[in-house]
Motif scaffolding. Structure first.
Motif, mmCIF file in Angstrom:
data_model
loop_
_atom_site.group_PDB
_atom_site.id
_atom_site.type_symbol
_atom_site.label_atom_id
_atom_site.label_comp_id
_atom_site.label_asym_id
_atom_site.label_seq_id
_atom_site.Cartn_x
_atom_site.Cartn_y
_atom_site.Cartn_z
ATOM 1 N N LYS A 197 0.816 -1.221 0.000
ATOM 2 C CA LYS A 197 0.000 0.000 0.000
ATOM 3 C C LYS A 197 0.846 1.266 0.000
ATOM 4 N N VAL A 198 1.753 1.404 0.956
ATOM 5 C CA VAL A 198 2.691 2.530 0.977
ATOM 6 C C VAL A 198 4.064 1.975 1.343
ATOM 7 N N GLY A 199 5.012 2.111 0.435
ATOM 8 C CA GLY A 199 6.385 1.703 0.732
ATOM 9 C C GLY A 199 7.090 2.816 1.479
ATOM 10 N N VAL A 200 7.989 2.450 2.393
ATOM 11 C CA VAL A 200 8.733 3.439 3.175
ATOM 12 C C VAL A 200 10.221 3.275 2.888
ATOM 13 N N ILE A 201 10.843 4.358 2.422
ATOM 14 C CA ILE A 201 12.293 4.376 2.220
ATOM 15 C C ILE A 201 12.884 5.196 3.355
ATOM 16 N N ASP A 202 13.612 4.531 4.247
ATOM 17 C CA ASP A 202 14.229 5.202 5.395
ATOM 18 C C ASP A 202 15.458 5.993 4.962
ATOM 19 N N ALA A 203 15.806 6.997 5.749
ATOM 20 C CA ALA A 203 16.936 7.871 5.430
ATOM 21 C C ALA A 203 18.266 7.124 5.391
ATOM 22 N N ASP A 204 18.372 5.988 6.062
ATOM 23 C CA ASP A 204 19.645 5.257 6.076
ATOM 24 C C ASP A 204 19.687 4.118 5.056
ATOM 25 N N TYR A 205 18.661 3.948 4.229
ATOM 26 C CA TYR A 205 18.651 2.899 3.210
ATOM 27 C C TYR A 205 19.370 3.388 1.960
ATOM 28 N N ARG A 206 20.277 2.587 1.442
ATOM 29 C CA ARG A 206 21.039 2.958 0.251
ATOM 30 C C ARG A 206 20.932 1.935 -0.872
ATOM 31 N N GLY A 207 20.028 0.971 -0.741
ATOM 32 C CA GLY A 207 19.849 -0.033 -1.787
ATOM 33 C C GLY A 207 18.943 0.474 -2.897
ATOM 34 N N GLU A 208 18.710 -0.395 -3.869
ATOM 35 C CA GLU A 208 17.869 -0.031 -5.004
ATOM 36 C C GLU A 208 16.418 0.148 -4.570
ATOM 37 N N ILE A 209 15.787 1.168 -5.115
ATOM 38 C CA ILE A 209 14.348 1.349 -4.919
ATOM 39 C C ILE A 209 13.656 0.345 -5.827
ATOM 40 N N MET A 210 12.861 -0.523 -5.216
ATOM 41 C CA MET A 210 12.057 -1.470 -5.979
ATOM 42 C C MET A 210 10.617 -1.325 -5.512
ATOM 43 N N VAL A 211 9.701 -1.503 -6.421
ATOM 44 C CA VAL A 211 8.279 -1.381 -6.103
ATOM 45 C C VAL A 211 7.642 -2.753 -6.259
ATOM 46 N N ALA A 212 7.055 -3.245 -5.177
ATOM 47 C CA ALA A 212 6.330 -4.519 -5.216
ATOM 48 C C ALA A 212 4.939 -4.222 -5.744
ATOM 49 N N LEU A 213 4.752 -4.373 -7.061
ATOM 50 C CA LEU A 213 3.463 -4.075 -7.678
ATOM 51 C C LEU A 213 2.565 -5.306 -7.613
ATOM 52 N N HIS A 214 1.360 -5.090 -7.110
ATOM 53 C CA HIS A 214 0.369 -6.168 -7.048
ATOM 54 C C HIS A 214 -0.698 -5.919 -8.098
ATOM 55 N N ASN A 215 -1.084 -6.988 -8.778
ATOM 56 C CA ASN A 215 -2.111 -6.900 -9.803
ATOM 57 C C ASN A 215 -3.458 -7.266 -9.173
ATOM 58 N N HIS A 216 -4.252 -6.247 -8.867
ATOM 59 C CA HIS A 216 -5.567 -6.439 -8.261
ATOM 60 C C HIS A 216 -6.629 -6.795 -9.300
ATOM 61 N N SER A 217 -6.292 -6.722 -10.579
ATOM 62 C CA SER A 217 -7.273 -7.012 -11.625
ATOM 63 C C SER A 217 -7.357 -8.522 -11.851
ATOM 64 N N ASN A 218 -8.236 -8.910 -12.772
ATOM 65 C CA ASN A 218 -8.334 -10.325 -13.118
ATOM 66 C C ASN A 218 -7.736 -10.595 -14.500
ATOM 67 N N VAL A 219 -6.870 -9.670 -14.950
ATOM 68 C CA VAL A 219 -6.194 -9.790 -16.237
ATOM 69 C C VAL A 219 -4.695 -9.602 -16.005
ATOM 70 N N ASP A 220 -3.869 -10.433 -16.625
ATOM 71 C CA ASP A 220 -2.420 -10.255 -16.533
ATOM 72 C C ASP A 220 -2.044 -8.877 -17.088
ATOM 73 N N GLN A 221 -1.078 -8.224 -16.441
ATOM 74 C CA GLN A 221 -0.633 -6.887 -16.851
ATOM 75 C C GLN A 221 0.870 -6.913 -17.081
ATOM 76 N N THR A 222 1.330 -6.265 -18.129
ATOM 77 C CA THR A 222 2.757 -6.227 -18.446
ATOM 78 C C THR A 222 3.303 -4.819 -18.239
ATOM 79 N N ILE A 223 4.420 -4.744 -17.530
ATOM 80 C CA ILE A 223 5.120 -3.482 -17.286
ATOM 81 C C ILE A 223 6.320 -3.417 -18.219
ATOM 82 N N GLU A 224 6.427 -2.312 -18.929
ATOM 83 C CA GLU A 224 7.550 -2.081 -19.836
ATOM 84 C C GLU A 224 8.596 -1.214 -19.148
ATOM 85 N N SER A 225 9.852 -1.399 -19.511
ATOM 86 C CA SER A 225 10.907 -0.541 -18.993
ATOM 87 C C SER A 225 10.620 0.899 -19.413
ATOM 88 N N GLY A 226 10.801 1.834 -18.489
ATOM 89 C CA GLY A 226 10.531 3.243 -18.758
ATOM 90 C C GLY A 226 9.131 3.674 -18.388
#
Length: 148
Positions: free
Chosen positions: A81-110
């Motif tokens: 629902k809401v990701g939290v990036i702490d001030a001391d985190y230095r790793g890659e930002i990744m987003v855990a996207l959940h598909n709430h629909s009933n159809v497969d969804q494709t994410i393109e780079s960019g």
């Protein structure tokens, strides 16, 4: 409106720096950065890379929210629902996207996948007490202030 410099490191040369969609936008768009498209099966979650690491200033947090269009039109929103990036985190930002629909969804780079809001926070000093102060509401919760 307060602005300050935020250091960002590109972990992938194809990564896109977050950008604001309008002059008064609170959230900066985060962009997918992958070698190939990622399909998120209906009802499942996939981690989507941004190719970025960020240096959030002390006393602030980066909050990762859904993009309204992506959530409403395609059913894709952060799984937590809401990701939290702490001030001391230095790793890659990744987003855990959940598909709430009933159809497969494709994410393109960019593609814009979420929005980042940088906000101050307060650290609480928690104290155990025997009693809390009284209020009119008291212990009423979960709809207790709604219609009777």
């Amino acid at each position: 409106m307060t602005t300050f410099d935020i250091n960002i490191k590109k972990l992938n040369e194809n990564a896109t720096i977050p950008s604001y969609g309008s002059e008064f936008a609170a959230g900066a768009d985060l962009y997918a950065c992958m070698e190939e498209p990622v399909t998120i099966v209906a009802g499942e979650t996939q981690f989507i890379h941004t190719g970025l690491a960020i240096e959030i200033p002390a006393g602030y947090a980066g909050l990762v929210y859904a993009r309204s269009g992506l959530a409403c039109k395609r059913g894709l929103a952060p799984a937590n629902k809401v990701g939290v990036i702490d001030a001391d985190y230095r790793g890659e930002i990744m987003v855990a996207l959940h598909n709430h629909s009933n159809v497969d969804q494709t994410i393109e780079s960019g593609e814009r996948i979420a929005q980042l809001v940088i906000t101050p926070y307060i650290t609480g000093c928690f104290h155990t007490v025997d009693e809390l102060s009284d209020t009119v509401r008291g212990e009423g919760g979960f709809g207790s202030t709604g219609r009777k």
